[in-house]
Design a protein around this motif. Structure first.
Motif, PDB file in Angstrom:
ATOM      1  N   GLN A  84      -5.690  18.405   2.135  1.00 14.82           N
ATOM      2  CA  GLN A  84      -6.045  19.763   1.971  1.00 14.82           C
ATOM      3  C   GLN A  84      -7.061  20.163   0.370  1.00 14.82           C
ATOM      4  N   LYS A  85      -6.602  19.916  -0.808  1.00 17.03           N
ATOM      5  CA  LYS A  85      -6.809  19.454  -1.886  1.00 17.03           C
ATOM      6  C   LYS A  85      -8.772  19.296  -1.999  1.00 17.03           C
ATOM      7  N   ARG A  86      -8.986  18.332  -1.581  1.00 14.45           N
ATOM      8  CA  ARG A  86     -10.014  17.325  -1.228  1.00 14.45           C
ATOM      9  C   ARG A  86     -10.668  17.154  -2.505  1.00 14.45           C
ATOM     10  N   TYR A  87      -9.485  16.697  -3.128  1.00 18.84           N
ATOM     11  CA  TYR A  87     -10.299  15.968  -5.032  1.00 18.84           C
ATOM     12  C   TYR A  87     -10.889  14.426  -4.409  1.00 18.84           C
ATOM     13  N   SER A  88     -11.358  14.393  -5.359  1.00 15.15           N
ATOM     14  CA  SER A  88     -12.743  13.008  -5.136  1.00 15.15           C
ATOM     15  C   SER A  88     -11.404  11.814  -5.205  1.00 15.15           C
ATOM     16  N   GLN A  89     -11.929  10.862  -4.656  1.00 20.07           N
ATOM     17  CA  GLN A  89     -11.256   9.205  -4.668  1.00 20.07           C
ATOM     18  C   GLN A  89     -10.698   9.267  -5.879  1.00 20.07           C
ATOM     19  N   HIS A  90     -11.862   8.811  -7.129  1.00 20.64           N
ATOM     20  CA  HIS A  90     -11.142   8.605  -8.374  1.00 20.64           C
ATOM     21  C   HIS A  90     -10.417   9.309  -8.759  1.00 20.64           C
ATOM     22  N   THR A  91     -10.312  10.930  -8.751  1.00 19.86           N
ATOM     23  CA  THR A  91      -8.588  11.893  -8.961  1.00 19.86           C
ATOM     24  C   THR A  91      -7.641  11.340  -8.750  1.00 19.86           C
ATOM     25  N   ILE A  92      -8.046  11.184  -6.839  1.00 18.68           N
ATOM     26  CA  ILE A  92      -6.286  10.624  -6.364  1.00 18.68           C
ATOM     27  C   ILE A  92      -5.855   9.010  -7.260  1.00 18.68           C
ATOM     28  N   ILE A  93      -6.405   7.973  -6.945  1.00 17.24           N
ATOM     29  CA  ILE A  93      -6.484   6.751  -7.582  1.00 17.24           C
ATOM     30  C   ILE A  93      -5.496   7.319  -8.515  1.00 17.24           C
ATOM     31  N   SER A  94      -6.268   8.611  -9.732  1.00 17.31           N
ATOM     32  CA  SER A  94      -5.757   8.429 -11.112  1.00 17.31           C
ATOM     33  C   SER A  94      -4.120   9.516 -11.357  1.00 17.31           C
ATOM     34  N   TYR A  95      -3.741  10.433  -9.781  1.00 16.71           N
ATOM     35  CA  TYR A  95      -2.223  10.916  -9.571  1.00 16.71           C
ATOM     36  C   TYR A  95      -1.419   9.475  -9.784  1.00 16.71           C
ATOM     37  N   GLN A  96      -2.305   8.562  -8.334  1.00 18.40           N
ATOM     38  CA  GLN A  96      -1.954   7.624  -7.349  1.00 18.40           C
ATOM     39  C   GLN A  96      -0.736   6.552  -8.816  1.00 18.40           C
ATOM     40  N   THR A  97      -2.150   6.257  -9.838  1.00 24.78           N
ATOM     41  CA  THR A  97      -1.464   5.000 -10.431  1.00 24.78           C
ATOM     42  C   THR A  97      -0.306   5.693 -11.654  1.00 24.78           C
ATOM     43  N   ASP A  98      -0.784   7.178 -12.125  1.00 27.22           N
ATOM     44  CA  ASP A  98      -0.111   7.725 -13.193  1.00 27.22           C
ATOM     45  C   ASP A  98       1.787   7.996 -12.216  1.00 27.22           C
ATOM     46  N   LEU A  99       1.981   8.087 -11.501  1.00 17.32           N
ATOM     47  CA  LEU A  99       2.944   8.466 -10.046  1.00 17.32           C
ATOM     48  C   LEU A  99       3.868   7.122  -9.784  1.00 17.32           C
TER      49      LEU A  99
END
Length: 300
Positions: free
Chosen positions: A19-34
């Motif tokens: 839905q937000k269509r974020y880049s793979q790099h950004t998604i990995i950052s979110y996932q790592t933090d969470l």
């Protein structure tokens, strides 16, 4: 729902991806933090549900990060990840209130972005000798692209031939969030791009025909190659501490601002979503004006 259950996290990651269509790099950052936060809460407070997470739990985690010597900028990114996650949980009505509502981000030191001086850029493109082989030609044109367009490394690596418009003297760039922007290019760079594309067809029998810049094997460039090439050539002409593709992006923006470019125009060229991200370049412009005033004004 136990926090160790990955369902809530996966739904959020899917939301960012589709839905937000974020880049793979950004998604990995979110996932790592969470994942780091959830691991901490389980280790410290036991298995708890999302609704049981309190602001105090978040503050305890943030305090532990600070004790580890983590910089405020990195901590702020992690806070942002958590805020986005719980905002989504509120939207999905999986929690009644967000534990992030009372969390205040630590203040960060404002650092002016480093950039390469005009004289050094002139030295790079007028006096530095690039090898007369495919790698030399590719290195020169990728440096030209960074400085002339201000594109990000990921945008350059993924740039396709079809995104170069030889008739309108522009390139179409697919930026963060899959947002498109049009960047005008000079006649000189356009000529280099045209010759590069023509020569590619003569040099290679088999190559990645879709991608604009390729290595000596005919394959798409990888980020480490691009970073190393930029570092190598910037090391020849400048003594600034950072010598990365992003420094050339800063250089593009700073030189535009120092020459009187409109802030909104620079924002559009860089692909920033808000003026706040672009305004840092006004500081460099002000420093330039101060320097001119000091040298030129009798009472300075």
């Amino acid at each position: 729902m136990p926090i160790t259950n990955p369902k809530a996290l996966q739904q959020f990651i899917d939301y960012l991806k589709f839905q937000k269509r974020y880049s793979q790099h950004t998604i990995i950052s979110y996932q790592t933090d969470l994942v780091a936060f959830f691991d901490f809460t389980e280790l410290t407070f036991g298995s708890i549900s999302l609704a049981e997470i309190k602001p105090a739990f978040v503050r305890t985690w943030l305090a532990s990060l600070k004790e580890q010597g983590m910089e405020a900028k990195t901590i702020n990114r992690k806070i942002s990840s958590l805020k986005s996650f719980f905002k989504y949980q509120l939207k999905e009505e999986l929690v009644q209130e967000s534990p992030m509502s009372t969390i205040i981000s630590p203040k960060t030191k404002k650092r002016l972005p480093q950039f390469v001086e005009k004289a050094d850029i002139n030295t790079l493109f007028s006096y530095v000798e690039f090898p007369d082989d495919w790698q030399g030609k590719t290195d020169r044109i990728l440096l030209q692209l960074f400085y002339n367009t201000g594109i990000r490394q990921a945008e350059l690596v993924s740039l396709k031939e079809s995104q170069v418009d030889l008739f309108k003297s522009s390139i179409k760039v697919l930026g963060k969030g899959n947002k498109e922007r049009i960047i005008p290019v000079s006649a000189e760079l356009l000529g280099l791009l045209k010759n590069y594309m023509l020569e590619k067809r003569q040099v290679f029998e088999h190559y990645d025909a879709e991608i604009l810049l390729i290595n000596e094997k005919g394959n798409k460039l990888y980020p480490k190659y691009v970073y190393n090439s930029v570092k190598k050539y910037l090391s020849m002409i400048t003594t600034i501490s950072k010598k990365s593709p992003h420094v050339l992006r800063h250089t593009f923006a700073t030189h535009l601002m120092n020459n009187g470019a409109d802030l909104n125009a620079v924002k559009e060229l860089l692909g920033h979503s808000s003026l706040a991200a672009t305004q840092i370049y006004t500081h460099n412009s002000i420093e330039k004006l101060k320097d001119i005033h000091k040298k030129a004004h009798p009472k300075a």
